[in-house]
Design a protein around this motif. Structure first.
Motif, short mmCIF file in Angstrom:
data_model
loop_
_atom_site.label_atom_id
_atom_site.label_comp_id
_atom_site.label_asym_id
_atom_site.label_seq_id
_atom_site.Cartn_x
_atom_site.Cartn_y
_atom_site.Cartn_z
N ASP A 56 1.02 -1.00 -0.05
CA ASP A 56 -0.17 -0.19 -0.06
C ASP A 56 0.93 1.30 0.11
N GLY A 57 2.33 1.32 0.30
CA GLY A 57 3.05 2.15 0.12
C GLY A 57 3.03 3.57 1.40
N ASN A 58 2.75 2.62 2.15
CA ASN A 58 2.05 3.32 3.95
C ASN A 58 3.93 2.52 4.56
N ILE A 59 3.99 3.24 5.51
CA ILE A 59 4.65 2.57 6.74
C ILE A 59 3.48 1.87 7.40
N LYS A 60 3.55 0.40 7.78
CA LYS A 60 2.95 -0.70 9.02
C LYS A 60 2.86 0.02 9.78
N VAL A 61 2.11 0.48 10.91
CA VAL A 61 2.20 0.33 12.41
C VAL A 61 1.59 -0.09 13.46
N ILE A 62 2.30 -1.05 13.96
CA ILE A 62 1.44 -2.21 14.88
C ILE A 62 1.28 -1.41 15.95
N SER A 63 0.45 -1.02 16.91
CA SER A 63 0.48 -0.52 17.69
C SER A 63 -0.34 -1.44 18.66
N GLY A 64 -0.57 -0.80 20.19
CA GLY A 64 -1.57 -1.60 20.81
C GLY A 64 -0.69 -1.64 22.32
N LEU A 65 -2.07 -2.03 23.41
CA LEU A 65 -0.91 -2.10 24.96
C LEU A 65 0.13 -2.38 24.92
N ARG A 66 0.75 -2.23 25.73
CA ARG A 66 2.12 -2.76 26.21
C ARG A 66 2.48 -4.56 26.52
N ARG A 67 2.81 -5.63 26.71
CA ARG A 67 3.18 -6.56 26.22
C ARG A 67 2.09 -7.37 25.45
N CYS A 68 1.82 -6.85 24.98
CA CYS A 68 0.16 -7.63 24.40
C CYS A 68 0.67 -8.75 23.02
N GLY A 69 1.55 -8.35 22.67
CA GLY A 69 2.25 -9.16 22.08
C GLY A 69 2.83 -9.08 20.79
N LYS A 70 2.23 -7.46 20.41
CA LYS A 70 3.10 -6.78 18.72
C LYS A 70 4.37 -7.21 18.48
N SER A 71 5.50 -7.07 19.46
CA SER A 71 7.42 -7.62 19.06
C SER A 71 6.79 -9.09 18.61
N TYR A 72 6.15 -10.01 19.20
CA TYR A 72 6.13 -11.19 19.01
C TYR A 72 5.49 -11.59 17.50
N LEU A 73 4.25 -10.35 16.97
CA LEU A 73 3.58 -10.76 15.37
C LEU A 73 4.64 -10.52 14.55
#
Length: 419
Positions: A19-36
């Motif tokens: 899509d040409g955009n930066i994909k930003v993964i947001s959310g509550l800390r420790r909810c699994g963003k890094s693992y995703l």
């Protein structure tokens, strides 16, 4: 612990590809963003045929990557790896640790054969900041703690206890590695104090930290209860004897708690008038374990916790969620017409879809069933009406089309709204 798949968020990352955009993964800390980002998405890219040397993963919490916190070193490192015209996937975990990271992201957007996916901590990198900064050049993937269905894929206790475990200890993935109540409570308390509160205090100037933490407790006690900043300020004055806490201060503090993704607000909506009502609002916690830990597990009322869990499930499924108001006129005992307002716990909307949902922990008799369904019978449109109950009952549909479904089935079945 078993590997927990997060299919909803993986699909969002996949659909944003190209899509040409930066994909930003947001959310509550420790909810699994890094693992995703570092495992689930990376593994999918490899399985989809992306060569390993075209996936550039940078974990900026790793001490060995400290040199990459210099923006020029990071850019030089990335550019040195891009050696052909094929697409490269640049995955950066905790990108806010880089000095001048917004300029780094601006530069990465200029690389034509690069797809950029990033995560960042809430204290310095809220998704709304990035969306504002890049104005249409950022795609947000907002992540929640585990849904009940995701929780079940790694839960190894008795199935009969799974729902109560979920609403007591929440859906942070690490909670599934804690064996006892004491360990779970200690983990949740530690995360709240050393991660969430620390993030807020680092990001904002809190002049009254004791009062701020007391406000969080008040909000935790009042999940599912209509309130507003003025009411909360008056509560502080009358019960806490804190006259310096104004409704403006309360409103500001609530915005900080929302920005940290600890809570979400549900507005009131006049179903017949088709208009929003300014206040009061309802607030729900994105993770029930954190909510319960804030109150030292002293207010574990299944009625309110189930309502909160239903709200979270609807948000995870991508619905906007409001609290419905249905004004009606009824004939009182004296024969006079009086105006009353019935409440529908949730009005869930997405695109052209709309659902009316009541949360009822127990319906022991016909009188209670009538009470829960009464607001529905005052709504003239044809959108689906659902009562979610904590009782272990079979799904049923009455002559008016009102569906009653047990909460575990509602949460587990992705198609439960349309059964």
């Amino acid at each position: 612990m078993k590997k927990i798949e997060r299919p909803t968020y993986l699909e969002e990352l996949i659909s944003a590809r190209g899509d040409g955009n930066i994909k930003v993964i947001s959310g509550l800390r420790r909810c699994g963003k890094s693992y995703l980002l570092k495992h689930i998405f990376k593994d999918w890219l490899i399985a989809d045929g992306v060569p390993a040397d075209h996936i550039l993963l940078y974990d900026l919490e790793n001490r060995r990557n400290k040199h990459l916190l210099d923006p020029d070193v990071l850019m030089d490192t990335i550019e040195s790896k891009i050696t052909d015209d094929e697409i490269y996937f640049i995955l950066i975990d905790e990108v806010q640790k880089v000095k001048e990271f917004t300029e780094v992201l601006e530069s990465l957007l200029l690389i034509e054969n690069a797809e950029v996916y990033v995560t960042g901590s809430n204290s310095k990198f809220l998704s709304k900041d990035i969306v504002t900064e890049f104005r249409g050049r950022a795609t947000e993937v907002h992540m929640y703690p585990l849904s009940f269905a995701e929780f079940l894929t790694a839960y190894d206790g008795p199935e009969s206890e799974s729902f109560l475990q979920y609403i007591n200890y929440g859906g942070l993935p690490q909670i599934l590695t804690q064996a006892t109540h004491a360990k779970k409570a200690a983990f949740l308390n530690r995360i709240y104090k050393t991660v969430y509160l620390k993030d807020i205090y680092e990001r904002y100037t809190i002049e009254c930290p004791d009062e701020f933490e007391e406000l969080v407790k008040v909000l935790a006690s009042a999940i599912g209860t209509p309130t507003n900043p003025l009411n909360l300020a008056n509560t502080f004055k009358s019960k806490k004897h804190l006259n310096d806490i104004t409704d403006k201060t309360v409103s500001t503090y609530i915005s900080y708690i929302e920005d940290a993704f600890l809570i979400e607000k549900a507005e009131r909506y006049d179903i017949k008038g088709k208009a929003y009502i300014d206040s009061p609002f309802k607030y729900y916690f994105q993770d029930l374990g954190i909510r319960n830990a804030i109150l030292s597990f002293r207010q574990v009322e299944e009625t309110h916790l189930m309502e909160n869990a239903i709200f979270n499930e609807l948000r995870i499924r991508g619905f906007s969620v409001d609290v419905g108001q249905v004004p009606v006129r009824i004939v009182a005992e004296e024969g006079k017409q009086v105006r009353r307002t019935y409440e529908v716990d949730f009005v869930a909307g997405k695109d052209s879809q709309r659902y009316y949902i009541q949360s009822a922990w127990r319906m022991p008799n016909e009188e209670k069933e009538e009470q829960e369904s009464r607001p529905f019978r005052s709504i003239s449109d044809s959108f689906k009406k659902i009562i979610v109950t904590g009782e272990n009952v079979l799904l049923k549909r009455d002559e008016s089309g009102i569906v009653t479904i047990p909460v575990t089935q509602f949460l587990k079945d992705p198609n439960s709204l349309d059964l």
